[in-house]
Design a protein around this motif. Structure first.
Motif, PDB file in Angstrom:
ATOM      1  N   VAL A   1      60.602 -49.653  65.011  1.00  0.00           N
ATOM      2  CA  VAL A   1      60.847 -50.520  63.748  1.00  0.00           C
ATOM      3  C   VAL A   1      61.612 -49.171  62.933  1.00  0.00           C
ATOM      4  O   VAL A   1      60.763 -48.221  62.640  1.00  0.00           O
ATOM      5  N   TYR A   2      62.494 -49.662  62.047  1.00  0.00           N
ATOM      6  CA  TYR A   2      63.072 -48.800  61.101  1.00  0.00           C
ATOM      7  C   TYR A   2      62.712 -49.436  59.786  1.00  0.00           C
ATOM      8  O   TYR A   2      63.201 -50.767  59.444  1.00  0.00           O
TER       9      TYR A   2
ATOM     10  N   SER B   1      62.820 -49.247  55.430  1.00  0.00           N
ATOM     11  CA  SER B   1      63.857 -48.746  54.353  1.00  0.00           C
ATOM     12  C   SER B   1      62.665 -49.306  52.982  1.00  0.00           C
ATOM     13  O   SER B   1      62.261 -50.379  52.832  1.00  0.00           O
TER      14      SER B   1
ATOM     15  N   THR C   1      62.144 -53.505  53.446  1.00  0.00           N
ATOM     16  CA  THR C   1      62.632 -54.032  54.830  1.00  0.00           C
ATOM     17  C   THR C   1      62.226 -53.520  55.977  1.00  0.00           C
ATOM     18  O   THR C   1      62.053 -52.257  56.069  1.00  0.00           O
ATOM     19  N   ALA C   2      62.146 -54.100  57.258  1.00  0.00           N
ATOM     20  CA  ALA C   2      61.786 -53.553  58.502  1.00  0.00           C
ATOM     21  C   ALA C   2      62.901 -54.061  59.568  1.00  0.00           C
ATOM     22  O   ALA C   2      63.090 -55.572  59.575  1.00  0.00           O
ATOM     23  N   ARG C   3      63.500 -53.275  60.214  1.00  0.00           N
ATOM     24  CA  ARG C   3      64.673 -53.865  61.317  1.00  0.00           C
ATOM     25  C   ARG C   3      64.176 -53.231  62.627  1.00  0.00           C
ATOM     26  O   ARG C   3      63.779 -52.271  62.630  1.00  0.00           O
ATOM     27  N   LEU C   4      64.459 -54.162  63.537  1.00  0.00           N
ATOM     28  CA  LEU C   4      64.204 -53.541  64.938  1.00  0.00           C
ATOM     29  C   LEU C   4      65.467 -54.100  65.749  1.00  0.00           C
ATOM     30  O   LEU C   4      65.703 -55.430  65.712  1.00  0.00           O
ATOM     31  N   ASP C   5      66.376 -53.267  66.231  1.00  0.00           N
ATOM     32  CA  ASP C   5      67.663 -53.358  66.851  1.00  0.00           C
ATOM     33  C   ASP C   5      68.532 -54.242  65.874  1.00  0.00           C
ATOM     34  O   ASP C   5      69.366 -55.252  66.471  1.00  0.00           O
ATOM     35  N   GLY C   6      68.437 -53.882  64.871  1.00  0.00           N
ATOM     36  CA  GLY C   6      69.514 -54.636  63.793  1.00  0.00           C
ATOM     37  C   GLY C   6      68.998 -55.889  63.349  1.00  0.00           C
ATOM     38  O   GLY C   6      69.647 -56.270  62.443  1.00  0.00           O
ATOM     39  N   HIS C   7      68.018 -56.325  63.695  1.00  0.00           N
ATOM     40  CA  HIS C   7      67.404 -57.552  63.143  1.00  0.00           C
ATOM     41  C   HIS C   7      66.353 -57.394  62.164  1.00  0.00           C
ATOM     42  O   HIS C   7      65.432 -56.471  62.576  1.00  0.00           O
ATOM     43  N   GLU C   8      66.395 -57.888  61.067  1.00  0.00           N
ATOM     44  CA  GLU C   8      65.290 -57.882  60.220  1.00  0.00           C
ATOM     45  C   GLU C   8      63.903 -58.486  60.350  1.00  0.00           C
ATOM     46  O   GLU C   8      64.132 -59.889  61.031  1.00  0.00           O
ATOM     47  N   LEU C   9      63.004 -57.773  60.244  1.00  0.00           N
ATOM     48  CA  LEU C   9      61.822 -58.467  60.709  1.00  0.00           C
ATOM     49  C   LEU C   9      60.921 -59.144  59.605  1.00  0.00           C
ATOM     50  O   LEU C   9      60.904 -58.517  58.268  1.00  0.00           O
TER      51      LEU C   9
END
Length: 620
Positions: A14-15, A17, A23-31
């Motif tokens: 998870v990335y 920001s 925000t948190a994104r996984l494979d380009g999708h926001e969680l």
């Protein structure tokens, strides 16, 4: 209480920001990050990555006024949700968010958090600029700025705790923007920065470095009238809002633009006075001390410790370490880093009035003591001078309360010299270098500098004489650094001499240093003398301590001495010997084991070159 639903990351990382809304994104999708209180907990943990966050801090962020009785239990639920988000509902998630006596610690890598990536790129950009690679610096700094998606954590700023962290992040972003803009101006590309600087100045009208960069970008773009108008607006704003004039650096920039063409100028910010002011005697690139440097960066970087004392004998590299750390911590202290020497050139202590006056000049501190009609005398005399010094001290405390800066107080002789200078509130940090331990200062974080390891000392020597020459006779090189006692100044002086005396074999110079009667005579390079530096430390010792050190120096030649041998050499009992040895440890003249050990089992040491000097002075 029902646990809020959180989507688990099935694969990949998870990335997160913070440079914008959380925000948190996984494979380009926001969680989805759950309800607001859960997001506040996550934001607070992410704001202090890889650092324990006390439960009280998390509680204040979520419930600033009146936390419920179930606050701790609720926090556990929110932390559990964070674990689920960071990894599968198993060991991985538990390992990423751990609980200890210091609070909750979130383990996260640079590639998983934009603020960590931002800091890494900013440091790389500044390092490139330091090497003279301006194009590389501009590219790296721009890459860092491209991570900035808006005001940090702008969706959670109604929480005072999160707002404070967001303000710190925004200040770091502004500092990097200033670095980037100044680099582009130096590269002759001022137009790329003009519009962005104008927008930021409108949002931060009193930030002088931003305004100076805007002036420079306009001036270098051929828009001189606009550049001068920017200064005039700033002067009127300062007078109206604060009753102050622009800093001397800003005024000098304005004067330089009057009647001149497009001459590239990058003014030295008034509060970036770490490196230029009185560099240390050592001239080689910073070498060694990886553990101490890492500790210093961690302690000062987390913002929890306000005062750090770096101690060690004269020539141990305290100043070099402090300046290196200050350079690397630029983004943590957006209001500047300043260095002031607490001694005069002859080694005597400067008066409190002198130090306060210099701090006032460097930081733009305005107080009654700084007014022309109420000048502070260098000696801080009676009557009006004392009142003026007190007024400037109050102004200095007020400045520290409003700013986040790093103050380096270099070569401090004793506790009394700095007590009135340390911040009583606010976010300023103070880094003190001293030969002694300054045991009377508390609470502080202490870092004692040991001798360089053989590897570190050889690396430093090799930088000065060349790796080829070092490899030609590694045995002699090792003898040289060991004869220097691992003292950085002595190793550097040796390297400087050998770099000049290219004909001198390393083995012959090692023989000279092995001769205890002549070693200090060999350790001179130009106007830098190891004996002179050691003599300055000797003068700091009380008369009784000098006599004791002279007696103990002879014992240390065999690799150290025990307490029993010290008592025998001093002709005193056990308790008196303990007090005598510990007094020298406090003064930095005797080293003791790093780990815990009883006084009788400990092996004490006197640094070799200090021992040789003690022999000279005490005739032992």
């Amino acid at each position: 209480m029902t646990r809020p639903p959180v989507r688990t990351a099935p694969t990949g990382a998870v990335y997160f920001s913070l440079l914008g809304p959380l925000t948190a994104r996984l494979d380009g999708h926001e969680l989805p990050l759950g309800p607001r209180k859960q997001r506040l907990v996550l934001a607070t943990l992410l704001s202090r990555p890889n650092t324990p966050v006390p439960v009280e801090v998390l509680t204040d962020a979520v419930w600033p006024d009146d936390p419920p009785r179930t606050a701790r239990k609720n926090l556990q639920v929110y932390v559990s949700a964070a674990r689920t988000l960071l990894g599968p509902a198993g060991q991985e998630g538990r390992d990423r968010v751990v609980h200890g006596c210091g609070g909750y610690l979130l383990r996260i890598a640079e590639g998983e958090l934009d603020t960590l990536r931002f800091g890494s790129l900013a440091r790389a950009g500044r390092a490139a600029a330091g090497r003279g690679d301006l194009a590389g610096a501009a590219r790296l700094l721009r890459e860092a700025l491209d991570l900035w998606e808006g005001p940090p954590l702008n969706d959670l700023r109604d929480s005072a705790g999160v707002a404070e962290e967001a303000g710190r992040l925004e200040a770091r972003c502004l500092t990097v923007y200033e670095d980037w803009a100044e680099t582009e101006i130096e590269l002759g590309r001022p137009a790329v920065a003009v519009d962005g600087l104008r927008d930021l100045v409108e949002r931060h009208p009193l930030r002088e470095r931003l305004r100076a960069a805007w002036m420079n970008s306009l001036h270098q773009s051929g828009r001189q009238a606009e550049a001068l108008a920017v200064y005039d607006d700033y002067r009127q704003l300062m007078a109206r809002e604060l009753g102050l004039e622009p800093s001397p650096a800003m005024a000098a920039l304005y004067r330089s633009m009057l009647g001149r063409g497009r001459e590239a100028r990058r003014p030295a910010p008034a509060r970036e006075a770490v490196s230029p002011a009185a560099p240390p005697a050592c001239t080689a690139a910073f070498t060694g001390r990886p553990g101490e440097l890492r500790e210093l960066l961690e302690v000062l970087g987390c913002g929890e410790e306000r005062v750090v004392v770096v101690s060690g004998p004269a020539g141990a590299g305290k100043t070099a370490l402090a300046l290196r750390a200050a350079h690397l911590l630029a983004d943590r202290f957006p209001d500047g880093r300043v260095r002031v020497r607490v001694r005069r050139e002859d080694g005597t202590a400067r008066s409190r009035a002198e130090i306060l006056a210099e701090l006032g000049r460097l930081c733009g501190v305005a107080g009654n003591a700084a007014s022309p009609g109420n000048a502070v005398s260098p000696e801080g005399g009676a009557g009006g001078d004392r009142a003026a010094t007190a007024a400037l001290a109050d102004a200095w405390q007020e400045w520290q309360a409003r700013h986040r800066a790093l103050v380096v107080l270099d070569d401090v002789p004793d506790e009394a010299s700095v007590r009135g200078l340390l911040s009583r509130s606010g976010k300023c940090s103070v880094l003190i270098t001293a030969r002694g331990q300054l045991a009377g200062l508390a609470p502080v974080h202490r870092i004692a500098l040991p001798a360089l390891t053989d590897g570190e000392a050889l690396e430093l020597l090799g930088k000065l004489i060349g790796a080829g020459r070092l490899r030609a006779d590694p045995g002699a090189a090792l003898r040289i650094v060991r004869a220097c006692g691992g003292l950085p100044l002595a190793v550097e002086v040796s390297g400087t001499r050998l770099a000049v005396l290219r004909h001198l074999p390393l083995a012959e110079y090692a023989d000279r240093l092995d001769d205890s009667s002549a070693a200090l005579d060999e350790l001179v390079a130009g106007d830098v003398s190891v004996r002179h530096r050691i003599a300055s430390g000797w003068q700091d010792l009380a008369d009784g301590d000098r006599w004791v050190l002279g007696r103990l120096a002879g014992l240390a030649e065999g690799g150290g001495f025990t307490l029993d041998r010290a008592a025998e050499a001093l002709g005193c009992g056990e308790r008196a010997a303990i007090r005598a040895v510990e007094s020298l440890i406090d003064a930095g003249a005797v080293t003791s084991p790093a780990g815990e050990v009883t006084a009788h089992a400990a092996l004490y040491e006197v640094p070799r070159l200090l021992g040789l000097y003690a022999h000279e002075r005490e005739g032992v």
